[in-house]
Write a protein that holds these residues in place. Structure first.
Motif, PDB file in Angstrom:
ATOM      1  N   TYR A 297     -41.540 120.097  25.608  1.00 28.80           N
ATOM      2  CA  TYR A 297     -41.915 118.699  25.790  1.00 28.80           C
ATOM      3  C   TYR A 297     -43.324 118.436  25.259  1.00 28.80           C
ATOM      4  N   GLY A 298     -44.199 119.449  25.383  1.00 29.76           N
ATOM      5  CA  GLY A 298     -45.521 119.305  24.793  1.00 29.76           C
ATOM      6  C   GLY A 298     -45.437 119.171  23.278  1.00 29.76           C
ATOM      7  N   ASP A 299     -44.604 120.040  22.663  1.00 28.46           N
ATOM      8  CA  ASP A 299     -44.399 119.961  21.213  1.00 28.46           C
ATOM      9  C   ASP A 299     -43.778 118.628  20.822  1.00 28.46           C
ATOM     10  N   LEU A 300     -42.853 118.149  21.679  1.00 30.14           N
ATOM     11  CA  LEU A 300     -42.201 116.870  21.400  1.00 30.14           C
ATOM     12  C   LEU A 300     -43.214 115.729  21.417  1.00 30.14           C
ATOM     13  N   SER A 301     -44.068 115.715  22.432  1.00 29.95           N
ATOM     14  CA  SER A 301     -45.099 114.673  22.509  1.00 29.95           C
ATOM     15  C   SER A 301     -46.047 114.761  21.319  1.00 29.95           C
ATOM     16  N   THR A 302     -46.406 115.998  20.926  1.00 31.51           N
ATOM     17  CA  THR A 302     -47.288 116.186  19.771  1.00 31.51           C
ATOM     18  C   THR A 302     -46.637 115.665  18.497  1.00 31.51           C
ATOM     19  N   ALA A 303     -45.336 115.952  18.333  1.00 28.62           N
ATOM     20  CA  ALA A 303     -44.619 115.492  17.146  1.00 28.62           C
ATOM     21  C   ALA A 303     -44.568 113.960  17.094  1.00 28.62           C
ATOM     22  N   ILE A 304     -44.321 113.332  18.270  1.00 27.81           N
ATOM     23  CA  ILE A 304     -44.278 111.864  18.306  1.00 27.81           C
ATOM     24  C   ILE A 304     -45.658 111.293  17.980  1.00 27.81           C
ATOM     25  N   THR A 305     -46.701 111.907  18.565  1.00 32.00           N
ATOM     26  CA  THR A 305     -48.067 111.448  18.283  1.00 32.00           C
ATOM     27  C   THR A 305     -48.390 111.582  16.802  1.00 32.00           C
ATOM     28  N   LYS A 306     -48.033 112.736  16.218  1.00 29.35           N
ATOM     29  CA  LYS A 306     -48.307 112.947  14.796  1.00 29.35           C
ATOM     30  C   LYS A 306     -47.546 111.934  13.938  1.00 29.35           C
ATOM     31  N   HIS A 307     -46.287 111.681  14.323  1.00 29.84           N
ATOM     32  CA  HIS A 307     -45.501 110.707  13.569  1.00 29.84           C
ATOM     33  C   HIS A 307     -46.125 109.319  13.687  1.00 29.84           C
ATOM     34  N   GLY A 308     -46.631 108.995  14.893  1.00 29.28           N
ATOM     35  CA  GLY A 308     -47.316 107.726  15.078  1.00 29.28           C
ATOM     36  C   GLY A 308     -48.568 107.630  14.217  1.00 29.28           C
ATOM     37  N   GLU A 309     -49.318 108.753  14.148  1.00 27.56           N
ATOM     38  CA  GLU A 309     -50.510 108.764  13.301  1.00 27.56           C
ATOM     39  C   GLU A 309     -50.144 108.591  11.838  1.00 27.56           C
ATOM     40  N   ASP A 310     -49.030 109.229  11.425  1.00 27.44           N
ATOM     41  CA  ASP A 310     -48.561 109.047  10.047  1.00 27.44           C
ATOM     42  C   ASP A 310     -48.227 107.584   9.791  1.00 27.44           C
ATOM     43  N   TRP A 311     -47.554 106.976  10.776  1.00 27.64           N
ATOM     44  CA  TRP A 311     -47.224 105.553  10.640  1.00 27.64           C
ATOM     45  C   TRP A 311     -48.492 104.708  10.551  1.00 27.64           C
TER      46      TRP A 311
END
Length: 597
Positions: free
Chosen positions: A179-193
């Motif tokens: 879940y930590g990795d999942l949150s990190t991936a979502i955050t990174k995707h948001g930063e990419d956006w």
């Protein structure tokens, strides 16, 4: 814990008569002991509570000094007191009291009545003809059983629970990490956006600046021309004024007016400004663009844990290993079948597949060699609508024209079901050994799923909770069916352009209607359907020449393309290899789409 011991001794005192001093003994020996000096305390008599303990009554479980022995025996005259030295306590066997004869102790055991008996019971002929055993033998047997159970608890059950606790703890740790990795991936995707949006905003603003500067330059140039004309007009006015005021007639005739030129006004500048037209995004649409979460699950495997043992047991149940989807599915092999049109494929084993097509012949092929092993013609001569393999390895097929379901056993065809007013279409074998058939009515007004055990109808699935039909029912609608690992029943419904999934009881769980953008950007057209060890649901999409993979809760995961041409029927072998029957090129493709463990 002390309270539990206290209550236990209270019960003992009640059971064995008026030996109420037991509870006082507990108070004096346990409740009043100083924990820091308890090892140095001297045990006192339970009756007088002053003298040091020297004796013990095994019958009443009371500690005594020598002076209190007589007093104790007199308090319970009806009891057979066994007073021994304190160090020899529990050395005397305490036989159970007879429930029928007072003061009697039971030294025998009646096998038929399964109760202890005393000599008086035996003499009274209450157990005449019954098998009697020395109660000590029963005691030894019970002790042996208890020893085995103790050993099982110590050596097998408790270590197994330790492993289960460790497994759950590992899952908790894994859950935290994932879940930590999942949150990190979502955050990174948001930063990419955010970066892409910032880039897009800057590009649009730069474009706005260019457009503004271009129009400003045009307007400024026009303004300069107007200002020059105005200056010329003032000069013209001055010339006319001079002509009016002059007395020199010769100069007056040389002056010409340019008023007519200025009467022709310049064209009006029409200002057309660009507008920013934002695209309004609904929450659902934005979610599709940004990305979504697949479903989470916290379920229990019906096989459960297996008991820890030093021996390997092939019968022990276990959860299937987790397999991840390959980034790029790969075609392993291709088999030419020679049909005019190929419709169906089903796995007999990891080495052999059954196929059927436009004609009445069902063919068995070797997967590795691609060679034809066997051919069987349907009983009626009609082409089978669908084929499947039972748990016992027999081939089963539906004959829509003949309205029958048939099983092929040792190349002999047996009619299992004959329907009236219904045409069978898709068929599958279930984990319980039943089989499911989806069928349409002759009047094309109904469709339903029936569960059969042999030729016996066990279940009908036709309507949802609101009484509406679950499945489409036009004559040309195509239905295939399969059972998922979680016992859900999955139907591909071409008429509804959907995959309809119900649970084992027939209650609607969800409908999957495709995912956009599809590879060919055409409407979802489901055909064959199958499931794998991960409970993924795979559906052939005839229009988009691909296979959709969704999870057991209907969330889209991925497309499989691999150069497919009109994929029709699907099946999965025990190693999670996918077999796709391609309708027009008459080929079966074996595709690897999961990582091997």
């Amino acid at each position: 814990m002390l309270y539990v011991i206290y209550m236990y001794l209270e019960n003992v005192s009640t059971k064995y008569g008026k030996c109420y001093h037991v509870s006082w003994a507990f108070k004096s020996q346990y409740l009043k002991m100083d924990p820091r000096t308890s090892a140095q305390d001297v045990m006192r008599c339970d009756l007088c509570e002053t003298a040091v303990v020297q004796m013990h009554c095994d019958t009443c479980l009371v500690n005594l000094c020598t002076a209190c022995i007589g007093k104790h025996i007199l308090t319970g005259e009806s009891k057979d007191h066994k007073v021994v030295k304190f160090q020899d306590r529990k050395s005397t066997l305490l036989y159970p009291e007879c429930t029928t004869h007072n003061k009697e102790r039971c030294k025998m055991h009646c096998k038929q009545c399964n109760i202890p008996v005393c000599i008086s019971c035996i003499e009274s002929n209450q157990h005449l003809g019954h098998e009697l055993s020395n109660i000590l033998r029963i005691l030894d047997k019970k002790k042996d059983i208890f020893k085995k159970e103790r050993n099982e608890l110590n050596e097998t059950i408790y270590p197994t629970y330790q492993d289960i606790a460790s497994d759950v703890q590992n899952k908790i740790s894994q859950l935290e990490k994932e879940y930590g990795d999942l949150s990190t991936a979502i955050t990174k995707h948001g930063e990419d956006w955010h970066r892409e949006i910032d880039k897009l905003v800057n590009e649009l603003k730069a474009e706005v600046d260019v457009m503004k500067n271009t129009q400003l330059q045009t307007l400024q140039k026009y303004l300069d021309e107007i200002n020059k004309t105005m200056s010329d007009i003032k000069d013209e006015i001055d010339s006319i004024e001079m002509a009016i005021d002059t007395n020199d007639l010769s100069n007056l005739f040389t002056i010409t007016s340019n008023v007519q030129r200025y009467r022709n006004l310049p064209s009006r500048i029409m200002l057309s400004l660009p507008k920013f037209i934002p695209r309004k995004l609904q929450g659902e649409e934005l979610t599709k663009l940004f990305g979504s979460l697949s479903s989470r699950s916290l379920t229990s495997d019906k096989h459960g844990y297996s008991m820890k043992t030093t021996q390997k047991s092939p019968e022990a149940g276990s959860s299937p290993p987790v397999k991840q989807l390959l980034d790029q599915p790969k075609t392993v092999t291709t088999i030419d079948t020679g049909y005019r049109e190929l419709y169906n494929v089903t796995c007999l084993s990891d080495e052999e597949i059954w196929t059927s097509g436009f004609d009445s012949t069902m063919k068995l092929y070797s997967i590795n060699q691609g060679s034809l092993l066997k051919s069987i013609t349907t009983k009626s001569g009609n082409g089978p609508q669908d084929i499947a393999v039972t748990k016992s390895g027999d081939l089963i097929y539906t004959d829509s024209w003949d309205k029958t379901v048939n099983i092929v056993n040792n190349e002999k065809i047996e009619e299992v079901i004959r329907l009236k007013n219904w045409r069978p279409y898709g068929v599958c074998s279930t984990s319980s050994g039943d089989f499911l058939v989806i069928m349409d009515s002759d009047d094309n007004k109904q469709s339903k799923v029936l569960r059969y055990s042999g030729s016996t109808e066990k279940q009908t699935i036709q309507f949802d909770d609101k009484g509406k039909p679950l499945y489409s029912f036009r004559h040309y609608d195509i239905h295939y069916i399969t059972e998922n690992r979680n016992l859900d029943i999955c139907v591909s419904d071409s008429g509804a352009k959907a995959v309809v999934v119900v649970n084992q009881a027939g209650k609607l769980r969800f409908r999957y209607t495709g995912y956009t953008p599809a590879p060919k950007n055409k409407p979802f057209s489901p055909r064959g359907i199958t499931t794998d060890s991960q409970s993924h649901i795979l559906t052939a999409d005839d229009n988009n020449h691909c296979v959709h993979i969704i999870d057991q809760d209907g969330q889209f995961l991925r497309y499989i393309d691999c150069g497919l041409s009109r994929p029709w029927r699907l099946c999965i072998d025990t190693n999670d290899n996918l077999f796709v029957a391609q309708c027009l090129n008459k080929q079966v493709k074996k595709i690897k789409y999961l990582y091997s463990i």
